[in-house]
Design a protein around this motif. Structure first.
Motif, PDB file in Angstrom:
ATOM      1  N   THR A  43       0.965  -1.292  -0.131  1.00 21.98           N
ATOM      2  CA  THR A  43       0.225   0.289  -0.131  1.00 21.98           C
ATOM      3  C   THR A  43       0.763   1.188  -0.258  1.00 21.98           C
ATOM      4  OG1 THR A  43       0.062   0.270   1.924  1.00 21.98           O
ATOM      5  CG2 THR A  43      -1.967  -1.028   1.788  1.00 21.98           C
ATOM      6  N   ALA A  44       0.321   2.630   0.513  1.00 21.50           N
ATOM      7  CA  ALA A  44       1.410   3.634   0.079  1.00 21.50           C
ATOM      8  C   ALA A  44       1.225   4.181   1.071  1.00 21.50           C
ATOM      9  CB  ALA A  44       0.259   5.000  -0.707  1.00 21.50           C
ATOM     10  N   VAL A  45       1.223   2.936   2.502  1.00 18.32           N
ATOM     11  CA  VAL A  45       1.951   3.393   3.329  1.00 18.32           C
ATOM     12  C   VAL A  45       2.788   2.997   3.697  1.00 18.32           C
ATOM     13  CG1 VAL A  45       1.524   3.387   6.255  1.00 18.32           C
ATOM     14  CG2 VAL A  45       0.464   3.948   4.605  1.00 18.32           C
ATOM     15  N   GLN A  46       4.235   3.064   3.623  1.00 16.73           N
ATOM     16  CA  GLN A  46       5.901   2.179   4.710  1.00 16.73           C
ATOM     17  C   GLN A  46       5.627   2.571   5.542  1.00 16.73           C
ATOM     18  OE1 GLN A  46       8.382   3.773   1.945  1.00 16.73           O
ATOM     19  NE2 GLN A  46       7.511   4.990   0.646  1.00 16.73           N
ATOM     20  N   THR A  47       5.953   0.723   6.015  1.00 18.29           N
ATOM     21  CA  THR A  47       5.995   0.551   7.743  1.00 18.29           C
ATOM     22  C   THR A  47       8.157   0.339   7.656  1.00 18.29           C
ATOM     23  OG1 THR A  47       5.950  -1.410   6.859  1.00 18.29           O
ATOM     24  CG2 THR A  47       4.081  -0.552   7.859  1.00 18.29           C
ATOM     25  N   THR A  48       8.177   0.779   8.958  1.00 22.79           N
ATOM     26  CA  THR A  48       9.646   0.512   9.031  1.00 22.79           C
ATOM     27  C   THR A  48       9.398   0.351  10.464  1.00 22.79           C
ATOM     28  OG1 THR A  48      10.849   2.047   7.171  1.00 22.79           O
ATOM     29  CG2 THR A  48      12.374   1.630   9.782  1.00 22.79           C
ATOM     30  N   VAL A  49      10.569  -1.103  10.431  1.00 23.52           N
ATOM     31  CA  VAL A  49      10.692  -1.464  12.585  1.00 23.52           C
ATOM     32  C   VAL A  49      11.656  -1.020  12.943  1.00 23.52           C
ATOM     33  CG1 VAL A  49      10.081  -3.468  13.334  1.00 23.52           C
ATOM     34  CG2 VAL A  49       8.955  -3.223  11.647  1.00 23.52           C
ATOM     35  N   LEU A  50      11.319  -0.501  14.116  1.00 19.20           N
ATOM     36  CA  LEU A  50      12.132   1.075  15.164  1.00 19.20           C
ATOM     37  C   LEU A  50      12.907  -0.508  15.828  1.00 19.20           C
ATOM     38  CD1 LEU A  50      11.306   4.233  15.044  1.00 19.20           C
ATOM     39  CD2 LEU A  50      12.389   3.415  13.217  1.00 19.20           C
ATOM     40  N   GLY A  51      12.545  -1.778  16.044  1.00 19.57           N
ATOM     41  CA  GLY A  51      13.178  -2.498  17.301  1.00 19.57           C
ATOM     42  C   GLY A  51      11.742  -2.741  18.163  1.00 19.57           C
ATOM     43  N   THR A  52      11.525  -3.340  19.503  1.00 19.54           N
ATOM     44  CA  THR A  52      11.191  -4.088  20.071  1.00 19.54           C
ATOM     45  C   THR A  52      10.512  -2.849  21.083  1.00 19.54           C
ATOM     46  OG1 THR A  52      12.254  -4.960  20.971  1.00 19.54           O
ATOM     47  CG2 THR A  52      11.656  -6.405  19.658  1.00 19.54           C
ATOM     48  N   GLU A  53      11.437  -2.042  21.594  1.00 20.24           N
ATOM     49  CA  GLU A  53      11.264  -0.929  23.010  1.00 20.24           C
ATOM     50  C   GLU A  53       9.714  -0.062  22.156  1.00 20.24           C
ATOM     51  OE1 GLU A  53      12.988   2.503  25.535  1.00 20.24           O
ATOM     52  OE2 GLU A  53      14.454   1.414  23.709  1.00 20.24           O
ATOM     53  N   VAL A  54       8.383   0.082  23.519  1.00 18.27           N
ATOM     54  CA  VAL A  54       7.678   0.957  23.311  1.00 18.27           C
ATOM     55  C   VAL A  54       8.480   2.125  23.300  1.00 18.27           C
ATOM     56  CG1 VAL A  54       5.784   1.676  23.750  1.00 18.27           C
ATOM     57  CG2 VAL A  54       6.030  -1.330  23.173  1.00 18.27           C
ATOM     58  N   GLY A  55       7.918   3.193  22.497  1.00 15.17           N
ATOM     59  CA  GLY A  55       8.361   4.353  22.175  1.00 15.17           C
ATOM     60  C   GLY A  55       9.555   4.855  21.311  1.00 15.17           C
ATOM     61  N   LYS A  56       9.786   4.395  20.899  1.00  7.88           N
ATOM     62  CA  LYS A  56      11.727   4.600  19.902  1.00  7.88           C
ATOM     63  C   LYS A  56      10.505   5.397  18.943  1.00  7.88           C
ATOM     64  CE  LYS A  56      14.491   0.855  20.126  1.00  7.88           C
ATOM     65  NZ  LYS A  56      15.677   2.461  20.716  1.00  7.88           N
ATOM     66  N   ALA A  57       8.875   4.573  18.119  1.00  7.01           N
ATOM     67  CA  ALA A  57       8.413   5.314  17.298  1.00  7.01           C
ATOM     68  C   ALA A  57       7.850   6.615  17.323  1.00  7.01           C
ATOM     69  CB  ALA A  57       7.169   3.992  16.691  1.00  7.01           C
ATOM     70  N   SER A  58       7.177   6.531  18.724  1.00  3.45           N
ATOM     71  CA  SER A  58       6.660   8.272  18.897  1.00  3.45           C
ATOM     72  C   SER A  58       8.039   9.820  19.479  1.00  3.45           C
ATOM     73  CB  SER A  58       5.851   8.225  20.375  1.00  3.45           C
ATOM     74  OG  SER A  58       5.480   7.166  19.554  1.00  3.45           O
TER      75      SER A  58
END
Length: 279
Positions: free
Chosen positions: A151-166
């Protein structure tokens, strides 16, 4: 993987567009009609979302719930979802600081999976391709990656720690949005002295300068009701890291002068600067 049923909270301009992309790989994408505006209903219909009457119904039917709402109500909304004992994947995709995301994760009962998300970019319409950054439990981030695959929404995973994406979302927003506020102030000052065109010419000699895009000031004003609270969240994140938050709080205070022109697509540069100078 089976196609999940997805619930979107709530279908604003970003939420509706993201939900429409999710529909590509979902069995259905639901939204709750209760308390929502006519504009929300129109956006949801245009995105092909399925209406339900209550939040409880949405949560009972959904495997994945995505929260995209104003930062000021994000925690209350998450508390409502957790209070219904939701045990699917909850994506906290709002522009809130990492401590709040971690606090939200603590609201949910065992069995639920909380994924931290941060959208960087414009809504995925008319060729725009924002990136949804993710962090949290591997099983949860993998489901969201699969949901938006192709889809037009690309995703990137930054790791397992909640808070990194924010943290990434707010770090970027603190620069990007404050730079737009500084542009408005600089152009407003130059206009007062009759040298605004000269200022733009000076800025145009440099590459990638927001100051060379004064027409964006009106768009900044129309988005101020959302951007101000985001910068307050970013200021909280700076303070938590031992960094000075005053610059971002000042930018948020400046944006507040435009609160009464929420999503006004007809606003001109002159109107925006006038409102900035005479709130």
């Amino acid at each position: 993987m089976d196609q999940p049923t997805v619930g979107i909270l709530h279908p604003g301009s970003m939420g509706a567009a993201v939900a429409a992309c999710a529909a590509t790989n979902a069995a259905a994408v639901l939204w709750c009609e209760a308390g929502r505006s006519v504009a929300s209903a129109e956006r949801a219909a245009e995105a092909g979302l399925t209406p339900v009457k209550t939040l409880a119904e949405l949560l009972d039917r959904s495997d994945i719930v995505i929260s995209l709402c104003p930062p000021t109500v994000a925690e209350d909304l998450a508390r409502d979802v957790a209070g219904h004992r939701f045990v699917g994947v909850f994506v906290e995709a709002n522009a809130i600081n990492p401590e709040r995301v971690q606090r939200i994760a603590g609201l949910f009962a065992p069995g639920a999976t909380v994924v931290d998300g941060g959208v960087v970019g414009s809504p995925p319409v008319r060729g725009k391709t924002p990136i949804l950054y993710l962090s949290g439990p591997v099983a949860g981030t993998a489901r969201i990656e699969a949901l938006f695959a192709g889809t037009a929404v690309q995703t990137t995973v930054l790791g397992t720690e909640v808070g990194k994406a924010s943290a990434l979302k707010l770090a970027y927003a603190s620069f990007q949005k404050t730079s737009r506020v500084l542009t408005a102030l600089a152009v407003g000052m130059a206009r007062e002295h009759g040298v605004d065109q000269e200022l733009i010419e000076v800025a145009s000699r440099r590459t990638d300068s927001y100051l060379a895009e004064p027409e964006y000031v009106a768009k900044t004003a129309a988005r101020a009701w959302r951007w101000g609270p985001e910068l307050e969240e970013a200021a909280d994140a700076l303070a938590a890291a031992g960094l000075p938050p005053e610059m971002l709080r000042a930018a948020a205070s400046t944006l507040a002068r435009w609160d009464d022109v929420k999503d006004d697509g007809e606003l001109t540069l002159t109107d925006a600067l006038d409102r900035l100078a005479h709130p």
